[in-house]
Design a protein around this motif. Sequence first.
Motif, short mmCIF file in Angstrom:
data_model
loop_
_atom_site.label_atom_id
_atom_site.label_comp_id
_atom_site.label_asym_id
_atom_site.label_seq_id
_atom_site.Cartn_x
_atom_site.Cartn_y
_atom_site.Cartn_z
N HIS A 1 28.51 6.18 41.02
CA HIS A 1 29.50 7.12 40.45
C HIS A 1 29.99 8.03 41.56
O HIS A 1 29.55 7.93 42.70
N HIS B 1 31.73 12.09 42.75
CA HIS B 1 32.02 13.52 42.55
C HIS B 1 33.23 13.86 43.40
O HIS B 1 33.36 13.35 44.51
N GLU C 1 29.01 17.13 47.02
CA GLU C 1 27.88 17.94 46.56
C GLU C 1 27.10 18.43 47.77
O GLU C 1 26.87 19.61 47.95
N HIS D 1 27.77 8.19 44.93
CA HIS D 1 26.31 8.08 44.77
C HIS D 1 25.94 6.72 44.21
O HIS D 1 26.40 6.34 43.13
N THR E 1 21.51 15.70 40.57
CA THR E 1 22.40 16.86 40.72
C THR E 1 23.04 17.28 39.41
O THR E 1 23.91 18.15 39.39
ZN ZN Z 1 26.03 11.98 41.73
#
Ligand code: ZN
Length: 307
Positions: A96, A98, A108, A121, A239
Motif C-alpha cells: 500500500h 502513503h 511517513e 510499504h 504506522t
Molecule cells: Zn504503510
Amino acid sequence: GIKEWDYSNQNGPSTWVDKFPMAAGSRQSPVNIETGRVETDHEALSSKPLRWKYPATASRAIVNPGYCWRVDTDGDGTYLTGGPLMDDVYKLEQYHCHWGCSDSRGSEHTVDGQAFAGELHLVHWNTTKYKTFAEAAKAPDGLAVLGVFLKAGKAHEELEKIARLLPYVSHKDDNLPINESIDPSKLLPVRGGRAGNSSASQNCINPCMRWAGRIIRPDNKSRDWQDDNGYWTYLGSLTTPPCNESVTWILFKRYIEVSHHQLNVFRNLRKFPRGEECPCHENHGVVINNFRPPLPLGNRVLRECGS
Ligand code: ZN
Ligand code: SG7
C-alpha cells in the motif's frame, strides 16, 4: 458509523493514543532517519544477504479502504528473508502507499528531517514462526515491512498499472480483482543482484552492516546516502492503529520516481463510500496526507546495511 481513527484534525495521529494505547509505546513508527551521524563500522550483525522473490502474479486485488490504496497479494511463492530477518522466512501479505497533498510531503519516515512525496510499504509476515498474519501481527518479530520512498519526477511504469486501476476503486470499500501482472519487485529501487528465474524476480542485497551515518568507503571518501544500494533497518510498529509493535522495518536508501500526475491520481481517491454524500467539510473527502508523523527513536538502534 463513527470512524475510530483517521488523519483529520479531530481523529488524527495525535489522538490515536486515546483509543489505541499501543500507539504510546516506545517502539513506534515512523521515525526520522539521521544519516549525518557518522559511526564506525560494527561487527556484522547479520551475515546473510537480504533476499526477496515475488511471482509476477502475486498482485490479486486492489482495494480502497478509505485511507490509502492497497494491493492484496497471494503470498504463495513470495518470500523475504536474510539481513535483519536472519533465517526466518516472511511472505508478502499486501502492499500500500502513503502520500501528501503536495509533492513536498507524504512519506511517513523522513531522512534528515526531509519528507518525500510518498512512501510505499510491502507488508510481510513471519511464516517460520506464526500460522496466520493476525497471529504474526501481535508478535515482536511477526512482521517485516519494506519501505520505498517516492519522489516526484518521471512516471513510474509499474506504478502506472496501479494508477490506471485506481479510478475503478475511487470510493471507500471498492475492490477490484487484478487480472494483469503487477510485479511487486519492480516497485523496488534496487535492481541487479542475482538474476531472477523465469517465473519470478529474485533479488538480494549483500550484507555489510554499518551504524547509521554517512558511508565511509575504503578510500575514506564519504558519499551521499542516495547513491547507496543499501537499506536502513530498525524495530518499530505498524504506522496505523492499533500500532502493534511487531514490525522489522527495512527502508531502501534509494527512492523511486513517480510523476506528479501519478501522485494526483492517488490524491483523487475518496474517503467515503460510493453513494454516500461527500463530506465536503474536509478536503472534499479525498485521501491526502495519510501519513503518521515521525516518533522518537529513543533507545533503538538504526542500522545501515548493504552496499
Ligand atoms: Zn504503510
Ligand atoms: C495501511 O497501513 C493499510 C493497513 C495496514 C496499515 O493503512 O495497508 O492494512 C490494511 C489491511 O488495511 O495495516 C495491519 C496492516 O497491515 C499499517 O501498515 S504499515 O505499518 O505498513 N503502514
